[in-house]
Motif scaffolding. Structure first.
Motif, PDB file in Angstrom:
ATOM      1  N   ILE A  85      35.564 -11.304  44.787  1.00 60.70           N
ATOM      2  CA  ILE A  85      36.005 -10.281  45.731  1.00 60.70           C
ATOM      3  C   ILE A  85      37.336  -9.711  45.220  1.00 60.70           C
ATOM      4  O   ILE A  85      38.316 -10.446  45.073  1.00 60.70           O
ATOM      5  N   ASN A  91      36.302   0.459  45.955  1.00 61.96           N
ATOM      6  CA  ASN A  91      36.797  -0.660  46.752  1.00 61.96           C
ATOM      7  C   ASN A  91      37.707  -0.217  47.894  1.00 61.96           C
ATOM      8  O   ASN A  91      37.844  -0.923  48.888  1.00 61.96           O
ATOM      9  N   GLU A 150      33.516  -1.442  52.530  1.00 56.32           N
ATOM     10  CA  GLU A 150      33.839  -2.679  53.247  1.00 56.32           C
ATOM     11  C   GLU A 150      33.447  -3.904  52.419  1.00 56.32           C
ATOM     12  O   GLU A 150      34.117  -4.935  52.475  1.00 56.32           O
ATOM     13  N   ASP A 151      32.374  -3.779  51.664  1.00 52.08           N
ATOM     14  CA  ASP A 151      31.914  -4.888  50.830  1.00 52.08           C
ATOM     15  C   ASP A 151      32.560  -4.765  49.451  1.00 52.08           C
ATOM     16  O   ASP A 151      32.217  -3.887  48.661  1.00 52.08           O
ATOM     17  N   ARG A 152      33.502  -5.657  49.155  1.00 49.84           N
ATOM     18  CA  ARG A 152      34.227  -5.627  47.874  1.00 49.84           C
ATOM     19  C   ARG A 152      33.759  -6.719  46.932  1.00 49.84           C
ATOM     20  O   ARG A 152      34.457  -7.067  45.981  1.00 49.84           O
ATOM     21  N   THR A 153      32.600  -7.273  47.186  1.00 48.17           N
ATOM     22  CA  THR A 153      32.092  -8.361  46.354  1.00 48.17           C
ATOM     23  C   THR A 153      31.431  -7.818  45.090  1.00 48.17           C
ATOM     24  O   THR A 153      30.930  -6.691  45.057  1.00 48.17           O
ATOM     25  N   THR A 177      32.726 -18.411  46.488  1.00 45.41           N
ATOM     26  CA  THR A 177      33.413 -17.123  46.593  1.00 45.41           C
ATOM     27  C   THR A 177      34.798 -17.217  45.958  1.00 45.41           C
ATOM     28  O   THR A 177      35.564 -18.140  46.239  1.00 45.41           O
TER      29      THR A 177
END
Length: 311
Positions: free
Chosen positions: A15, A86, A90-93, A173
């Motif tokens: 992330i 990014n 919202e999803d920064r994975t 993660t």
């Protein structure tokens, strides 16, 4: 055990926090980085086009400048679009393979940049200290070999660093408190022995930095002595743009080297990283165009739709 480590790494995700801790500034940051990226792309592609269309600029100095613009264009394109994504997503994975791929291209551009700055310093040394032999020494074959060496230098060093990261295992993660998959950020999250990778970073990063700096400093010492002896101070003006680019790039990188990896320093590290990955690729074409009369004249002729055929 090795199979277990590989399975852990294959399911690991990263992330990129970027500037997510400042939600109130997300729109402003997006617009700022978008403008910088557009200026960088237009500036570097414009520099490449200007050098290509004007036969008067088909000299070794501008040959190297054209390739510097190519690398800077790739440099900003590897980093900035993901940074913009990014900011709004919202999803920064991202998967480990995606992260390592970005690092590989990012590192290739960075190492190639340092070698090119050293080559450009050597070019100015030959031009000022051996003007009568300049076109013989800096022949088309020699220039092509130097550029091939620069790209090979970047790719080989990047492969070495990427391989050292592939030997590590990652679990679950992983948080990278930056906007790019940099070596230190990836290394920090490893859940296996990091000694080999840390050794690779220390030896080869310092070797790259100091070997290219030695070439640059040595070249300019000889240039300075020659200019002082000949009392031709105007000759030194041809080095002003390159010295500015070197000072900005190496000054920023050396500044980041001096920052301790503490939690309180992450903001400073991110700002410094923005400077040398996003802003410097934008500044280089501006530095070389604003301080170079031949480039400015070419731009004026392009705007006036004049041809560049010799009189």
């Amino acid at each position: 055990m090795m199979i277990s480590d590989k399975n852990q790494s294959s399911t690991a995700i990263f992330i990129l926090l970027g500037f997510s801790e400042y939600p109130e500034f997300q729109t402003l940051l997006f617009l700022l980085f978008l403008v910088i990226y557009v200026v960088s792309v237009m500036g570097n592609l414009g520099m490449i086009a200007i050098i290509a269309v004007n036969p008067k600029l088909h000299t070794p100095m501008y040959f190297f400048l054209k390739h510097l613009s190519i690398v800077d264009f790739c440099y900003s394109t590897v980093v900035t679009p993901k940074l913009l994504e990014n900011i709004v997503a919202e999803d920064r994975t991202m998967s480990i393979s995606t992260c390592l791929t970005q690092f590989f291209f990012f590192a290739t551009c960075a190492f190639t940049d340092t070698f090119m700055l050293a080559v450009m310093a050597y070019d100015r040394f030959v031009a000022i200290c051996n003007p009568l032999l300049y076109m013989v020494i800096m022949s088309q074959k020699c220039c092509s070999l130097l550029m091939a060496a620069a790209y090979s230098w970047g790719v080989l060093f990047s492969l070495l660093f990427t391989f050292s990261l592939l030997t590590l295992s990652f679990c679950g993660t992983n948080i990278i408190n930056n906007f790019v998959c940099d070596y230190s950020g990836i290394l920090y999250n490893a859940c296996s022995d990091k000694h080999f990778s840390e050794l690779i970073l220390f030896i080869f990063a310092n070797f790259n930095m100091f070997s290219t700096l030695i070439v640059i400093i040595s070249s300019y010492i000889f240039i300075f002595v020659t200019v002082m002896k000949m009392a031709r101070h105007k000759a030194f003006s041809t080095c002003a743009s390159h010295l500015t680019a070197v000072g900005v790039f190496y000054g920023t990188v050396l500044f980041l080297y001096c920052i301790p990896n503490t939690q309180s320093s992450w903001f400073t590290i991110k700002v410094g990283s923005v400077f040398y990955t996003v802003i410097i690729p934008m500044l280089n074409p501006l530095i070389y165009s604003l301080r170079n009369n031949e480039v400015k004249e070419t731009i004026k002729k392009l705007m006036g739709k004049n041809d560049f055929s010799p009189n």
